[in-house]
Scaffold this motif. Structure first.
Motif, PDB file in Angstrom:
ATOM      1  N   ASN A 338      47.267 -14.890 -59.456  1.00  0.00           N
ATOM      2  CA  ASN A 338      47.815 -13.602 -59.035  1.00  0.00           C
ATOM      3  C   ASN A 338      48.671 -13.068 -60.171  1.00  0.00           C
ATOM      4  O   ASN A 338      49.640 -13.700 -60.563  1.00  0.00           O
ATOM      5  CB  ASN A 338      48.652 -13.753 -57.764  1.00  0.00           C
ATOM      6  N   SER A 339      48.289 -11.903 -60.697  1.00  0.00           N
ATOM      7  CA  SER A 339      48.975 -11.325 -61.849  1.00  0.00           C
ATOM      8  C   SER A 339      48.905 -12.329 -62.994  1.00  0.00           C
ATOM      9  O   SER A 339      47.833 -12.743 -63.382  1.00  0.00           O
ATOM     10  CB  SER A 339      50.416 -10.949 -61.478  1.00  0.00           C
ATOM     11  N   ASN A 340      50.033 -12.756 -63.534  1.00  0.00           N
ATOM     12  CA  ASN A 340      49.988 -13.690 -64.670  1.00  0.00           C
ATOM     13  C   ASN A 340      50.426 -15.095 -64.265  1.00  0.00           C
ATOM     14  O   ASN A 340      50.820 -15.895 -65.109  1.00  0.00           O
ATOM     15  CB  ASN A 340      50.884 -13.183 -65.813  1.00  0.00           C
ATOM     16  N   VAL A 341      50.336 -15.402 -62.968  1.00  0.00           N
ATOM     17  CA  VAL A 341      50.721 -16.737 -62.482  1.00  0.00           C
ATOM     18  C   VAL A 341      49.488 -17.448 -61.935  1.00  0.00           C
ATOM     19  O   VAL A 341      48.734 -16.896 -61.141  1.00  0.00           O
ATOM     20  CB  VAL A 341      51.800 -16.649 -61.381  1.00  0.00           C
ATOM     21  N   LEU A 342      49.290 -18.694 -62.383  1.00  0.00           N
ATOM     22  CA  LEU A 342      48.172 -19.512 -61.922  1.00  0.00           C
ATOM     23  C   LEU A 342      48.699 -20.722 -61.165  1.00  0.00           C
ATOM     24  O   LEU A 342      49.596 -21.420 -61.630  1.00  0.00           O
ATOM     25  CB  LEU A 342      47.336 -19.989 -63.107  1.00  0.00           C
ATOM     26  N   TYR A 343      48.117 -20.955 -59.980  1.00  0.00           N
ATOM     27  CA  TYR A 343      48.432 -22.130 -59.180  1.00  0.00           C
ATOM     28  C   TYR A 343      47.192 -23.024 -59.160  1.00  0.00           C
ATOM     29  O   TYR A 343      46.061 -22.524 -59.115  1.00  0.00           O
ATOM     30  CB  TYR A 343      48.775 -21.742 -57.738  1.00  0.00           C
ATOM     31  N   THR A 344      47.379 -24.322 -59.191  1.00  0.00           N
ATOM     32  CA  THR A 344      46.247 -25.241 -59.146  1.00  0.00           C
ATOM     33  C   THR A 344      46.401 -26.206 -57.987  1.00  0.00           C
ATOM     34  O   THR A 344      47.514 -26.486 -57.527  1.00  0.00           O
ATOM     35  CB  THR A 344      46.114 -26.027 -60.460  1.00  0.00           C
ATOM     36  N   GLY A 345      45.264 -26.699 -57.508  1.00  0.00           N
ATOM     37  CA  GLY A 345      45.286 -27.624 -56.385  1.00  0.00           C
ATOM     38  C   GLY A 345      43.901 -28.186 -56.138  1.00  0.00           C
ATOM     39  O   GLY A 345      43.083 -28.289 -57.054  1.00  0.00           O
ATOM     40  N   SER A 346      43.619 -28.532 -54.880  1.00  0.00           N
ATOM     41  CA  SER A 346      42.330 -29.125 -54.535  1.00  0.00           C
ATOM     42  C   SER A 346      41.903 -28.677 -53.148  1.00  0.00           C
ATOM     43  O   SER A 346      42.706 -28.137 -52.382  1.00  0.00           O
ATOM     44  CB  SER A 346      42.417 -30.649 -54.592  1.00  0.00           C
TER      45      SER A 346
END
Length: 383
Positions: A338-346
């Motif tokens: 979202n915008s310039n933020v990346l979240y990672t997960g599974s």
């Protein structure tokens, strides 16, 4: 008689009256006028203007295949498409990628075409999917006149055939040599640029470089760009995590340049889920790199991105909930942007449902169901 005291009382009454009048005006502005000023007017989208029709085959047995010119759409509508209840625009690329997955084409005649045939094309799309956007989709049909189909070659006598065969062989050998030369030049550049990236990378206590992998070539009107996946290791307080992102390299004269923007990888560490914001110079997804370079003339060689991703698992793929881009990989990893933020997960399947675990975005699992329309999430988790 105390005239001054009476005058003072009148002034107080006037001040109180002005105060309440201003209060009423402020209320009217807040309730009725301000929402109208902030409300974005729907943008008209003439969808037929973005249909590309390709022809194949020979005259009399030709075929056509329509598709959307997503690059042109992004250029024209970036920053203009808003959610119904939001003041923020969504990414035009996210919108057109989602639309492209949901449309079908009704074509009056698809096969056995000859040059000069007139064909009508109607674009069908599920209207209810796009009710939440401030848009009016218009002009969903077009007429196309078939052209560019090649003629069947007439039969040739034996002497001409031998001469032409010899000439064709020479041409093919020349083309092969040229291609081999170009391939070698590209391979040499790709290797040289890889070394350039490795030398330019600045490791820190938190992030160290693991490897650099060449992803393919991006051609546009001003030259060539070589795309790379940068594989790193993030050294958090209680664990180490692998992470990758993308960038490109171009060269003008003898000057090499790394093409990069900036984004934040928001990641949760260990059992206590402590959140880290790690800054990177690059792009969190290949689509972002392509959008950054997109000038309306992009040609891609061996680049995998959302439009040509072929999932092995039916759940895998790209989704566009709210203002987010969500990628769910075959390896059950998640990238949420979202915008310039990346979240990672599974993600995983449990009891017939899909569960997304993205601890840096939400401290509990996100529940979803999967059907013919794609992923359906429980609640407004991405708004």
């Amino acid at each position: 008689m105390d005239f001054n005291n009476g005058k003072s009382k009148n002034i107080v009454k006037i001040i109180i009256g002005i105060f309440f009048a201003l209060l009423i005006l402020f209320g009217i502005f807040t309730l009725f006028i301000k929402p109208r000023l902030n409300k974005k007017e729907p943008v008209d989208i003439n969808l037929a203007d973005y249909v590309i029709v390709k022809t194949s085959g020979t005259n009399g047995s030709g075929k056509i295949s329509p598709s959307l010119n997503k690059t042109a759409f992004v250029i024209d509508y970036e920053g203009q498409i808003y959610e119904e209840d939001s003041k923020k625009p969504i990414k035009a690329r996210n919108f057109i990628e989602s639309l492209d997955k949901n449309i079908t084409y009704a074509i009056s005649k698809e096969n056995n075409l000859k040059n000069g045939d007139k064909v009508s094309i109607v674009i069908n799309y599920p209207e209810n999917i796009y009710d939440k956007f401030r848009i009016n989709i218009r002009n969903t049909s077009l007429n196309y006149e078939v052209e560019g189909l090649s003629e069947d070659k007439p039969a040739e006598n034996n002497s001409d055939t031998k001469e032409n065969d010899s000439e064709d062989k020479e041409n093919k050998e020349s083309e092969t040599k040229q291609k081999e030369s170009n391939d070698k030049e590209s391979k040499d550049k790709a290797k040289d640029y890889k070394t350039f990236i490795e030398d330019s990378f600045e490791s820190s206590d938190t992030v160290e470089l693991i490897s650099v992998r060449y992803e393919g070539k991006i051609k546009r009107s001003d030259g060539e760009y070589f795309a790379y996946r940068i594989n790193t290791r993030e050294n958090l307080e209680s664990e180490k995590k692998a992470f990758s992102y993308f960038l490109a390299v171009s060269e003008t004269g003898n000057n090499k340049e790394i093409i990069a923007s900036n984004f934040i990888h928001r990641v949760a560490d260990g059992k206590d889920k402590k959140i880290y914001d790690i800054s990177y110079d690059g792009f969190s997804m290949m689509d972002d790199l392509l959008a950054y370079l997109d000038d309306g003339s992009l040609e891609l060689e061996d680049i995998e991105y959302s439009a040509n991703f072929s999932p092995e698992d039916e759940v895998s793929g790209y989704y566009y909930p709210g203002e987010f881009t969500l990628f769910m990989g075959d390896d059950q990893n998640i990238r949420l942007e979202n915008s310039n933020v990346l979240y990672t997960g599974s993600w995983q399947r449990k009891n017939g449902k899909i569960y997304l675990d993205i601890p840096s975005y939400k401290d509990t699992e996100i529940e979803a169901t999967f059907d013919s329309e794609g992923l359906i999430f429980e609640g407004d988790v991405f708004n």
